[in-house]
Write an enzyme that holds these catalytic residues in place. Sequence first.
Site, PDB file in Angstrom:
ATOM      1  N   ARG A   1      -4.203  -9.941   4.588  1.00 54.31           N
ATOM      2  CA  ARG A   1      -4.508  -9.967   3.145  1.00 54.31           C
ATOM      3  C   ARG A   1      -3.253  -9.523   2.411  1.00 54.31           C
ATOM      4  O   ARG A   1      -2.823  -8.371   2.569  1.00 54.31           O
ATOM      5  CB  ARG A   1      -5.689  -9.021   2.877  1.00 54.31           C
ATOM      6  CG  ARG A   1      -6.179  -9.024   1.437  1.00 54.31           C
ATOM      7  CD  ARG A   1      -7.373  -8.083   1.290  1.00 54.31           C
ATOM      8  NE  ARG A   1      -7.876  -8.091  -0.075  1.00 54.31           N
ATOM      9  CZ  ARG A   1      -7.361  -7.373  -1.065  1.00 54.31           C
ATOM     10  NH1 ARG A   1      -6.322  -6.581  -0.860  1.00 54.31           N
ATOM     11  NH2 ARG A   1      -7.880  -7.436  -2.282  1.00 54.31           N
TER      12      ARG A   1
ATOM     13  N   LYS B   1       0.825  -1.228   0.000  1.00 52.28           N
ATOM     14  CA  LYS B   1       0.000   0.000   0.000  1.00 52.28           C
ATOM     15  C   LYS B   1       0.850   1.266   0.000  1.00 52.28           C
ATOM     16  O   LYS B   1       2.023   1.251   0.356  1.00 52.28           O
ATOM     17  CB  LYS B   1      -0.956  -0.038   1.193  1.00 52.28           C
ATOM     18  CG  LYS B   1      -2.085  -1.043   0.922  1.00 52.28           C
ATOM     19  CD  LYS B   1      -3.292  -0.838   1.772  1.00 52.28           C
ATOM     20  CE  LYS B   1      -4.381  -1.813   1.302  1.00 52.28           C
ATOM     21  NZ  LYS B   1      -5.444  -1.964   2.268  1.00 52.28           N
TER      22      LYS B   1
END
Length: 282
Positions: free
Chosen positions: A261, A227
């Site tokens: 995840r 991210k």
Amino acid sequence: MNLLRPLRRLRCGRFSLALDRPLVMGVVNVTPDSFSDDGRHGTVEAAIAHAHRLIADGADLIDIGGESTRPGATPVAPDEEIARVAPVLDALRDCGVPLSVDTRHPATMRAAIAHGADMINDVAALRAPGAVDALRDADCAVCLMHMQGVPATMQQAPVYDEVVSEVEHFLGERIAALQAAGVARERIVVDPGIGFGKTLRHNLLLLGALDELVAAGQPVLVGVSRKSMLGELTGRPAGQRLAGSLAAMLAAVARGAAIVRVHDVAESRDALRVWLAIDGAT
Ligand code: 9MG
């Protein structure tokens, strides 16, 4: 949030998942830009092959998404999303691990469940009209994620008075709404939504205080893999964020995250194996 006894197992469609070690959810995107310029068929085939690779690498669950929820992403109509995700579910039905579908559209949730999805992962926490009804009577698990705004604009100006308590309060309300609608708590996972309508500081505060969310009793899922917060911290582009992803994942697991995840399943499993060996030796 009320404090409840922690769940030991998650009801997840055809599976009952033990929560006695962190579970690794591998990401499979069925979006044209992810794999192929060969149209939908090529994208679907590539996604199926990628899922098999992640399972061989040790994924405990697979999360299949037909719509990008990245900041600035263009929405995809449910018909197109279903056309991408359903053949992947059909092909993976007997792969041996639970299949999650990442969607915020009730029509896609219904179709996914009809095609055997074991979990619905909704970045909008089932706030769309009809979303709770779409899965209330099924046996799938559901991941309720916190997001401020919508993906197209959520990173423009995220604002909170107190991000940790606001996210906890939101998730507590969504759990209560689901339970009032008849969804058992054994089916519910929560997620603080790292990067979804949050600045770097908001993300760091949420990850640092993850144990508070864990203490509320529902299994907590965390997604930090590749991210932009990692890019902000390291200066690296998405393809070079593996070390940052592993460090953030371990920080989340150390605070009690039940499911992580990730894109890089093999590396994540190795990092977890080492961390768990040290944790178990003391
Ligand atoms: C779809 N998706 C992208 N990032 C995610 C995250 O952090 N959590 C969940 N539940 N889904 C995500």
